[in-house]
Scaffold this motif. Structure first.
Motif, mmCIF file in Angstrom:
data_model
loop_
_atom_site.group_PDB
_atom_site.id
_atom_site.type_symbol
_atom_site.label_atom_id
_atom_site.label_comp_id
_atom_site.label_asym_id
_atom_site.label_seq_id
_atom_site.Cartn_x
_atom_site.Cartn_y
_atom_site.Cartn_z
ATOM 1 N N LEU A 157 21.615 75.158 -49.071
ATOM 2 C CA LEU A 157 20.225 75.249 -49.490
ATOM 3 C C LEU A 157 19.803 74.080 -50.375
ATOM 4 C CD1 LEU A 157 20.110 79.052 -50.401
ATOM 5 C CD2 LEU A 157 19.266 77.971 -48.311
ATOM 6 N N PHE A 169 18.399 85.973 -53.388
ATOM 7 C CA PHE A 169 17.869 84.876 -52.575
ATOM 8 C C PHE A 169 16.361 84.753 -52.753
ATOM 9 C CE2 PHE A 169 16.159 83.310 -48.469
ATOM 10 C CZ PHE A 169 16.753 82.059 -48.471
ATOM 11 N N GLU A 205 25.554 77.236 -44.391
ATOM 12 C CA GLU A 205 24.161 76.813 -44.570
ATOM 13 C C GLU A 205 23.901 76.408 -46.012
ATOM 14 O OE1 GLU A 205 19.594 78.464 -43.839
ATOM 15 O OE2 GLU A 205 21.326 79.582 -43.077
ATOM 16 N N THR A 227 29.314 83.496 -47.401
ATOM 17 C CA THR A 227 28.592 82.269 -47.036
ATOM 18 C C THR A 227 28.980 81.759 -45.653
ATOM 19 O OG1 THR A 227 30.277 80.895 -48.102
ATOM 20 C CG2 THR A 227 28.364 81.542 -49.438
ATOM 21 N N TYR A 229 24.474 77.573 -51.507
ATOM 22 C CA TYR A 229 24.617 77.969 -50.116
ATOM 23 C C TYR A 229 24.009 79.353 -49.887
ATOM 24 C CZ TYR A 229 27.975 74.148 -50.164
ATOM 25 O OH TYR A 229 28.573 72.918 -50.313
ATOM 26 N N LYS A 230 23.482 79.522 -48.682
ATOM 27 C CA LYS A 230 22.911 80.808 -48.302
ATOM 28 C C LYS A 230 24.030 81.761 -47.904
ATOM 29 C CE LYS A 230 19.263 82.736 -45.340
ATOM 30 N NZ LYS A 230 18.273 82.414 -44.283
ATOM 31 N N ARG A 249 20.456 89.252 -48.780
ATOM 32 C CA ARG A 249 20.654 87.803 -48.759
ATOM 33 C C ARG A 249 20.831 87.292 -50.188
ATOM 34 N NH1 ARG A 249 15.991 85.011 -45.469
ATOM 35 N NH2 ARG A 249 14.730 86.474 -46.682
ATOM 36 N N ALA A 302 21.910 83.640 -52.778
ATOM 37 C CA ALA A 302 22.112 82.199 -52.935
ATOM 38 C C ALA A 302 23.370 82.020 -53.776
ATOM 39 C CB ALA A 302 20.913 81.557 -53.625
#
Length: 219
Positions: free
Chosen positions: A58, A126, A56, A51, A67-68, A76, A78
């Motif tokens: 979300l 993601f 970042e 991360t 978080y991304k 990708r 989450a």
């Protein structure tokens, strides 16, 4: 110094087991029983790296923040960080145990998790289009027209198929108690995926009645 190090390590491990032995034993037993179905386990250091130290964000929920991130293979993800001291860990166990058993186009994929002391995290695929909620409860006409009636219908059918799979298609039936637009995530093609299994319950396929204590879902 070596002696002090091992004394500190022993004290820390003792504290960890004393504070949360039941959830630890349940999690380890679940992983052993699931074998290859179990999602990958990461350390908290791995979570921080993927991360970029939670750079970042979300979204935010009652459970904590999302978080991304990115895995080493470039995928990708989450990353859902659960708040410390949030409940007794029951929701965490429910989510890993239930969604870790699933494999369906309308169910979000749990790629991994972190359980290290009080640090708990869930790593999901993601979903670039976020949740269905922002497309329904918005005054922005452009966002609403982006989907249209036909696409909304396809999303509704996809959600229904996901629920049917959970209730009838799994080897172990999964009862989902908190369906709502906010937990329906949309991939790049707007394919809906059910997420957030904290309130779900595993149920034997032959059982027609399951005992529940307390209120479930969102008021």
């Amino acid at each position: 110094m070596v002696v002090l190090f091992f004394l500190f390590k022993r004290k820390y491990l003792f504290k960890f087991w004393k504070e949360d032995p039941e959830i630890h034993e349940t999690l380890e037993a679940m992983l052993k029983n699931q074998e290859f179905l179990a999602p990958k386990r990461y350390t908290y250091s791995d979570v921080k790296k993927m991360t970029n130290s939670f750079k970042e964000k979300l979204g935010e929920g009652g459970f904590g923040g999302v978080y991304k991130g990115m895995l080493k293979d470039g995928r990708r993800v989450a990353v859902k960080i659960l708040k410390e001291k949030k409940g007794n860990g029951e929701d965490f166990i429910n989510e890993v145990a239930s969604v870790g058993r699933t494999s369906h186009v309308n169910i979000v994929t749990l790629l991994g998790f972190c359980y290290q002391g009080s640090k708990r995290a869930l790593i999901y695929e993601f979903m670039p289009n976020g949740s269905l909620e922002k497309f329904i409860f918005t005054e922005n006409s452009l966002i609403q027209r982006q989907l249209g009636r036909e696409m909304f219908f396809k999303i509704a059918v996809g959600v229904a198929r996901g629920l049917e799979y959970l209730h009838q298609g799994c080897n172990t039936r999964i009862l989902y108690f908190d369906i709502k637009p906010r937990i329906i995530l949309l991939d790049k093609d707007f394919c809906p995926k059910i997420s957030d299994f904290g309130l779900a319950r595993l149920c034997p396929n032959r059982a027609s009645i399951i005992s529940m204590l307390g209120a479930r879902g969102t008021a």
